[in-house]
Design an enzyme around this catalytic site. Structure first.
Site, mmCIF file in Angstrom:
data_model
loop_
_atom_site.group_PDB
_atom_site.id
_atom_site.type_symbol
_atom_site.label_atom_id
_atom_site.label_comp_id
_atom_site.label_asym_id
_atom_site.label_seq_id
_atom_site.Cartn_x
_atom_site.Cartn_y
_atom_site.Cartn_z
ATOM 1 N N HIS A 34 0.603 -1.182 0.187
ATOM 2 C CA HIS A 34 -0.021 -0.024 -0.025
ATOM 3 C C HIS A 34 1.002 1.322 -0.074
ATOM 4 O O HIS A 34 1.952 1.123 0.334
ATOM 5 C CB HIS A 34 -0.760 0.163 1.247
ATOM 6 C CG HIS A 34 -0.074 -0.088 2.575
ATOM 7 N ND1 HIS A 34 0.142 -1.203 3.094
ATOM 8 C CD2 HIS A 34 0.307 0.968 3.207
ATOM 9 C CE1 HIS A 34 0.833 -0.893 4.327
ATOM 10 N NE2 HIS A 34 0.737 0.486 4.316
ATOM 11 N N CYS B 76 16.728 7.046 25.271
ATOM 12 C CA CYS B 76 18.094 6.666 24.600
ATOM 13 C C CYS B 76 19.302 7.178 25.345
ATOM 14 O O CYS B 76 19.006 8.118 26.154
ATOM 15 C CB CYS B 76 18.382 6.969 22.983
ATOM 16 S SG CYS B 76 18.178 9.033 22.850
#
Length: 667
Positions: free
Chosen positions: A65, A176
């Protein structure tokens, strides 16, 4: 899904050996009905979306898609392939293929088709009817939802539809080491994937460098599953205990959010949950990450925990010192503290410069203790803080510097973890974390640092500093090349963080060599996003519309020294983007070292250029690396485009950027 699909858009005998040929076969049916205006341009957009993440689903389903400027109205085509086609699903090839096309900008239509189809595909009877269908007209009606299954008469009343399952609620935590880019990119990717999925609601808590806002307890309590995407320990992790949990690195949250959502749903279906209440001998890092993590993975997390807490001190201290030098010159370091205390002149630039300089020096004094303290914290939780800070302070006392801080943090964490494993009488357990563990661990760390390893590490630190200061000519250039390659090899991943931590560690004991290393590391880290931004500007037709939009943001991200701004491009085309980025980073790192550029600030990008030694040559080094990387990206993508276009294919006009073919990275 009325009018999305007609009999002409159904192929019950799809014979295509690959997913690309399957997409072309179904797209040709769309083009024949005037719903696709440029076949090759549309297929390029389909391929670009497929390159980002496979569209195969479990149960023999393929759903290629995209949104494309070459689509006139939302359209769905269906093909049934008896031989099966590989769309990257974990359980094997797909025999039911749905090609979804939505006009560019039609986000609502695109998501509506995806979600409606996904809900239908949860119905085993629906899939069985498609596999048994013999008539395209009735198959299209079945997919639209306005007909009975193909083997039942149209006049028969359809069976009562089962009620849709309740919304599956997920809470996620992302973090992070620096808490700047990956933290927020992972949260956004997970939220977008949840919106694209059927019946999923996701709320993310970003534990970034600016702190974090805790999710409301009632939100966590109502959640059906938890996703942790992190490279440093999750703070207050016990809040999420007792729920199905997926625990991965932060880059997995950026690169495969849909798979993580599917995984947590599967765990919930199997009834897998995390235990309530942590083992008192476990640590934040032991409790984070996969239980199969090796020692190397845990060690990296421990070290990154310390670095993530140290970076704000480095940033504040380095910028303050640099500002002091910029305002008052290097002689500001000769101003006595007593003069600043007793004779501060509000109108004197020297007084203000000295104030900034000594404030920065005070912040820098915390670097090694904070590094050691939070490495120990990552290993042993709060009991590790005291011996960690003590060990870091001793490292400064014995001139062991950054390396001493690393060793002290690991020793402190290890000692506390060992003490925590000792069985003690119940009457002593209450004072263990407050008195006994800090006391015994501090004694052990002090002995080891002062008597056993402090002096050898200090000698090693001194040798490293002398080596950096002695680097000239070819040796300096080689180091610049290595650092540049590391900064650009994984765009914010472990190699990038190792190079950055090496440079930041040098600022704890600033000398000419360590300042050159910091300059080279920041310059190289700016190259990938700036190069991709330049490439999308110069040769936009080689990139998808989404990549051209990302290119605009990459200008700002690169200028701000956020290497992660190049991740969307690398994810779609790693074999071309990453080597080109590494080449540009190597050029910039080498030139920065050759020019002798210096930098006291650990972050800031072009916004700290006035504080850089030899700023003009520094900008020249960055510009050269950006030009090299951009040229290589353009050349590599141009070669791919030429090889991908069939002989005699008219293609599209070069003046129509959106129509240029784009082949996935695997091509």
């Amino acid at each position: 899904m009325t009018e999305l699909i007609t009999a002409d858009l159904v192929d019950l005998d799809l014979s295509a050996p690959t997913k690309d040929e399957a997409a072309r076969s179904l797209a040709q049916r769309m083009a024949a009905r005037g719903r696709v205006t440029d076949l090759d341009g549309f297929l390029a957009d389909v391929a670009a979306r497929e390159a980002q993440m496979p569209t195969g689903l479990d149960g023999g389903i393929g759903i290629p898609h995209c949104r494309s400027a070459h689509v006139t109205e939302p359209t769905l085509a269906f093909g049934r392939a008896a031989q099966g086609i590989d769309f990257g699903a974990p359980d094997g090839p797909a025999d039911l293929v749905f090609l979804i096309a939505a006009p560019a900008g039609a986000d609502d239509a695109h998501l509506s088709i995806l979600s409606s189809l996904a809900r239908q595909l949860m119905d085993e009877d629906f899939k069985a009817s498609l596999r048994a269908a013999t008539d395209p007209e009735r198959t299209a009606a079945l997919i639209r939802g306005d007909a009975a299954p193909p083997d039942e008469p149209l006049g028969k009343e359809p069976p009562q539809a089962e009620s849709q399952p309740e919304t599956f609620k997920i809470v996620a935590v992302t973090s992070c080491p620096t808490g700047i880019a990956h933290t927020y990119m992972a949260a956004e990717a997970l939220e977008n994937a949840a919106r694209a999925a059927a019946g999923v609601e996701l709320v993310a808590e970003t534990q970034g460098s600016a702190g974090f806002t805790r999710l409301a307890p009632e939100v966590i309590a109502a959640a059906d599953g938890v996703i942790f995407a992190h490279d440093v320990p999750v703070r207050e992790k016990d809040r999420f205990a007792g729920k199905p949990t997926v625990d991965v690195g932060v880059k997995a949250g950026v690169n495969r959010p849909a798979a993580l959502i599917q995984e947590v749903r599967e765990k919930a279906a199997r009834g897998e949950t995390t235990a309530r209440g942590a083992d008192p001998s476990s640590t934040p890092v032991d409790n984070s990450g996969d239980s199969a993590d090796g020692y190397g993975t845990k060690l990296r997390k421990w070290l990154m925990s310390g670095v993530s807490y140290m970076v704000p001190f480095v940033a504040a201290g380095g910028l303050l010192i640099a500002l002091g030098f910029a305002i008052g010159g290097y002689e500001v370091a000769d101003v006595k503290v007593e003069t600043l205390l007793n004779h501060f002149d509000w109108t004197s630039t020297t007084s203000w410069a000295a104030l900034l300089f000594y404030t920065g020096q005070a912040a820098f004094a915390f670097l090694v203790p904070v590094l050691a303290g939070y490495i120990a914290y990552g290993m042993a939780d709060r009991p590790g803080l005291v011996p960690g800070f003590v060990g870091g302070s001793i490292a400064l006392t014995v001139d062991a510097g950054f390396l001493g801080g690393l060793a002290a943090g690991l020793i402190a964490g290890g000692v506390v973890m060992a003490i925590q494993k000792v069985n003690v009488p119940a009457v002593l357990r209450g004072i263990m974390p407050v008195v006994v563990i800090p006391l015994l661990s501090s004694i052990a760390v002090g002995f080891l640092m002062f008597v056993v390893i402090g002096k050898p590490i200090a000698a090693l630190q001194g040798a490293l500093t002398d080596w950096l200061n002695s680097l000239t000519g070819a040796n300096a250039i080689v180091l610049g090349v290595i650092l540049g390659l590391m900064m650009c090899a994984d765009l914010g991943g472990p190699l990038n963080k190792v190079a950055y931590a090496f440079a930041v560690g040098g600022l704890a004991d600033p000398a000419d060599g360590s300042l050159k290393v910091m300059a080279a590391v920041m310059a190289a880290g700016m190259v990938p996003p700036l190069a991709l931004a330049l490439a999308t500007t110069v040769r936009g037709r080689l990139f998808t519309p989404a990549e051209r939009e990302n290119g605009k943001a990459a200008w700002v991200l690169g200028a701000s020294f956020i290497t992660e701004g190049a991740i969307p491009f690398a994810a779609a085309d790693p074999l071309r983007v990453i080597p080109a980025s590494m080449a540009g980073g190597a050029v910039t790192g080498a030139l920065s070292m050759a020019f002798g550029c210096t930098l006291r600030a650990p972050h800031g990008g072009i916004f700290v250029v006035p504080l850089i030694g030899d700023a003009f040559l520094y900008l020249v080094a960055i510009a050269a690396g950006v030009a090299v990387a951009a040229a290589l990206v353009i050349a590599l993508k141009g070669l791919r485009k030429s090889s991908a276009r069939p002989t005699g294919d008219a293609g599209t006009s070069p003046s129509a950027p959106a129509g240029e073919p784009k082949v996935p990275a695997a091509a």
